[in-house]
Scaffold this active site. Structure first.
Site, PDB file in Angstrom:
ATOM      1  N   ASN A   9       0.868  -1.178   0.000  1.00 42.40           N
ATOM      2  CA  ASN A   9       0.000   0.000   0.000  1.00 42.40           C
ATOM      3  C   ASN A   9       0.905   1.228   0.000  1.00 42.40           C
ATOM      4  O   ASN A   9       1.509   1.552   1.017  1.00 42.40           O
ATOM      5  CB  ASN A   9      -0.884  -0.027   1.246  1.00 42.40           C
ATOM      6  CG  ASN A   9      -1.687   1.248   1.415  1.00 42.40           C
ATOM      7  OD1 ASN A   9      -1.802   2.048   0.493  1.00 42.40           O
ATOM      8  ND2 ASN A   9      -2.247   1.430   2.602  1.00 42.40           N
ATOM      9  N   LYS A  11       0.017   4.252  -0.269  1.00 43.74           N
ATOM     10  CA  LYS A  11      -0.643   5.437   0.312  1.00 43.74           C
ATOM     11  C   LYS A  11      -0.427   6.652  -0.602  1.00 43.74           C
ATOM     12  O   LYS A  11      -0.405   6.501  -1.810  1.00 43.74           O
ATOM     13  CB  LYS A  11      -0.133   5.682   1.738  1.00 43.74           C
ATOM     14  CG  LYS A  11      -0.160   4.416   2.597  1.00 43.74           C
ATOM     15  CD  LYS A  11       0.104   4.697   4.032  1.00 43.74           C
ATOM     16  CE  LYS A  11       0.213   3.375   4.787  1.00 43.74           C
ATOM     17  NZ  LYS A  11       0.160   3.536   6.210  1.00 43.74           N
ATOM     18  N   HIS A  90      -9.378   0.931   5.079  1.00 48.39           N
ATOM     19  CA  HIS A  90      -8.101   1.180   5.765  1.00 48.39           C
ATOM     20  C   HIS A  90      -8.336   2.145   6.927  1.00 48.39           C
ATOM     21  O   HIS A  90      -9.143   3.076   6.811  1.00 48.39           O
ATOM     22  CB  HIS A  90      -7.081   1.759   4.780  1.00 48.39           C
ATOM     23  CG  HIS A  90      -5.698   1.760   5.321  1.00 48.39           C
ATOM     24  ND1 HIS A  90      -5.266   2.704   6.231  1.00 48.39           N
ATOM     25  CD2 HIS A  90      -4.648   0.929   5.118  1.00 48.39           C
ATOM     26  CE1 HIS A  90      -4.005   2.453   6.553  1.00 48.39           C
ATOM     27  NE2 HIS A  90      -3.603   1.373   5.887  1.00 48.39           N
ATOM     28  N   GLU A  92      -6.749   4.573   7.918  1.00 49.72           N
ATOM     29  CA  GLU A  92      -6.534   5.991   7.571  1.00 49.72           C
ATOM     30  C   GLU A  92      -7.755   6.561   6.848  1.00 49.72           C
ATOM     31  O   GLU A  92      -8.059   7.748   6.985  1.00 49.72           O
ATOM     32  CB  GLU A  92      -5.250   6.130   6.735  1.00 49.72           C
ATOM     33  CG  GLU A  92      -4.022   5.934   7.623  1.00 49.72           C
ATOM     34  CD  GLU A  92      -2.777   5.444   6.915  1.00 49.72           C
ATOM     35  OE1 GLU A  92      -2.721   5.505   5.664  1.00 49.72           O
ATOM     36  OE2 GLU A  92      -1.861   4.978   7.613  1.00 49.72           O
ATOM     37  N   GLU A 160      -5.128  -5.180  10.626  1.00 53.94           N
ATOM     38  CA  GLU A 160      -4.154  -4.115  10.812  1.00 53.94           C
ATOM     39  C   GLU A 160      -4.433  -3.376  12.119  1.00 53.94           C
ATOM     40  O   GLU A 160      -5.246  -2.426  12.138  1.00 53.94           O
ATOM     41  CB  GLU A 160      -4.228  -3.117   9.650  1.00 53.94           C
ATOM     42  CG  GLU A 160      -3.905  -3.731   8.307  1.00 53.94           C
ATOM     43  CD  GLU A 160      -3.285  -2.707   7.366  1.00 53.94           C
ATOM     44  OE1 GLU A 160      -2.205  -2.998   6.846  1.00 53.94           O
ATOM     45  OE2 GLU A 160      -3.854  -1.619   7.201  1.00 53.94           O
ATOM     46  N   GLY A 166       2.693   2.024  10.802  1.00 50.93           N
ATOM     47  CA  GLY A 166       3.670   3.099  10.670  1.00 50.93           C
ATOM     48  C   GLY A 166       4.377   3.470  11.957  1.00 50.93           C
ATOM     49  O   GLY A 166       5.044   4.501  12.023  1.00 50.93           O
ATOM     50  N   SER A 206       3.669  -2.325  10.297  1.00 49.22           N
ATOM     51  CA  SER A 206       5.114  -2.330  10.545  1.00 49.22           C
ATOM     52  C   SER A 206       5.794  -3.646  10.153  1.00 49.22           C
ATOM     53  O   SER A 206       6.743  -4.080  10.816  1.00 49.22           O
ATOM     54  CB  SER A 206       5.407  -1.975  12.004  1.00 49.22           C
ATOM     55  OG  SER A 206       4.966  -0.653  12.279  1.00 49.22           O
ATOM     56  N   GLY A 227       2.866  -1.189   4.256  1.00 49.95           N
ATOM     57  CA  GLY A 227       2.880   0.219   3.879  1.00 49.95           C
ATOM     58  C   GLY A 227       4.289   0.675   3.530  1.00 49.95           C
ATOM     59  O   GLY A 227       4.782   0.458   2.427  1.00 49.95           O
TER      60      GLY A 227
END
Ligand code: PEP
Length: 248
Positions: A9, A11, A90, A92, A160, A166, A206, A227
């Site tokens: 991903n 992003k 997701h 986010e 996730e 992250g 991560s 990510g």
């Protein structure tokens, strides 16, 4: 047997120059694991043209097929640009765009209508984990955001934990295994054993070359949604290789 999946991903990262990373990733995709890259929407068509052997996906789609929705992208547009997959739900998107399970469910239906496969994300916050609510949260998200009609072909679920995205923090392998076993059982209960066993379950949060091998050894982990470490072939290729190795 479920085909392992290494999904990247990107992003909101990547200009045209980033497409040069895809060649090495495509070369690593010749093993047993499927490799998926979800670049920003501006690069979907070019990535689909450039990267033979890689699956390409979007990172979101609108719930409607077309219409007056300035700035949005429909599932059919992604498919038309060469996408095979779309990431939905997701954290986010849930946070930045106030997306709820009902929105994710509607988007999932739109994606399936357009022939896209969905990587549907679920995950708990740190507060929810610390309050021992993780399985309740995951169970609720699975129940409310997956429409009827899921199959092993049209659905991939990514666990996730929000606090692991992250941050460099990763759950223990026992914690990952507990959630993945729970998700498998929930999917089998709702969709029947055949379908429930065929849906691939990814871990995300991560994942790096240094921890991929131990994560891929956990039961019911069929791959990863990655990510930051999917942006560069130097990081993502070792993760693909670890997944290929885990496929035996
Ligand atoms: C993600 O955002 O899906 C993700 C897993 O990010 P990272 O690997 O950077 O934690």
């Amino acid at each position: 047997m479920r085909t392992k999946l290494a999904a990247g991903n990107w992003k909101m990262n990547g200009l045209k120059a980033a497409l040069s990373e895809l060649g090495e990733m495509a070369a690593a995709a010749s093993g047993p694991a499927e490799v998926l890259i979800c670049p920003p929407v501006t690069l979907v068509a070019a990535a689909a043209d450039a990267a033979e052997g890689l699956a390409i996906g979007g990172q979101d789609c609108h719930a409607k097929a077309s219409g007056a929705h300035t700035g949005d992208v429909s599932a059919a547009m992604l498919a038309d640009a060469g996408a095979e997959y779309v990431i939905l739900g997701h954290s986010e998107r849930r946070t930045d765009h106030d997306e709820h399970d009902e929105d994710v469910r509607a988007k999932c239906e739109a994606a399936w209508d357009a022939g896209l496969k969905v990587v549907l994300c679920v995950g708990e916050s740190l507060e929810e984990r610390e309050a021992s609510n993780t399985l309740d949260i995951i169970g609720g998200q699975l129940a409310k955001s997956i429409p009827d009609g899921a199959t092993g072909h049209n659905l991939v679920v990514a666990y996730e934990p929000i606090w692991a995205i992250g941050t460099g923090k990763v759950p223990t392998t026992d914690q990952i295994g507990e959630v993945h076993d729970f998700m498998r059982a929930r999917l089998e209960k709702r969709f029947g054993e055949g379908v429930g066993r065929s849906v691939r379950l990814l871990y995300g949060g991560s994942v790096k070359p240094s921890n991929a091998g131990e994560i891929f050894a956990v039961s019911n982990v069929d791959g990863a949604l990655v990510g930051g470490a999917s942006l560069k072939a130097a990081d993502f290729v070792p993760i693909i290789e670890a997944l290929n190795a885990s496929a035996g």
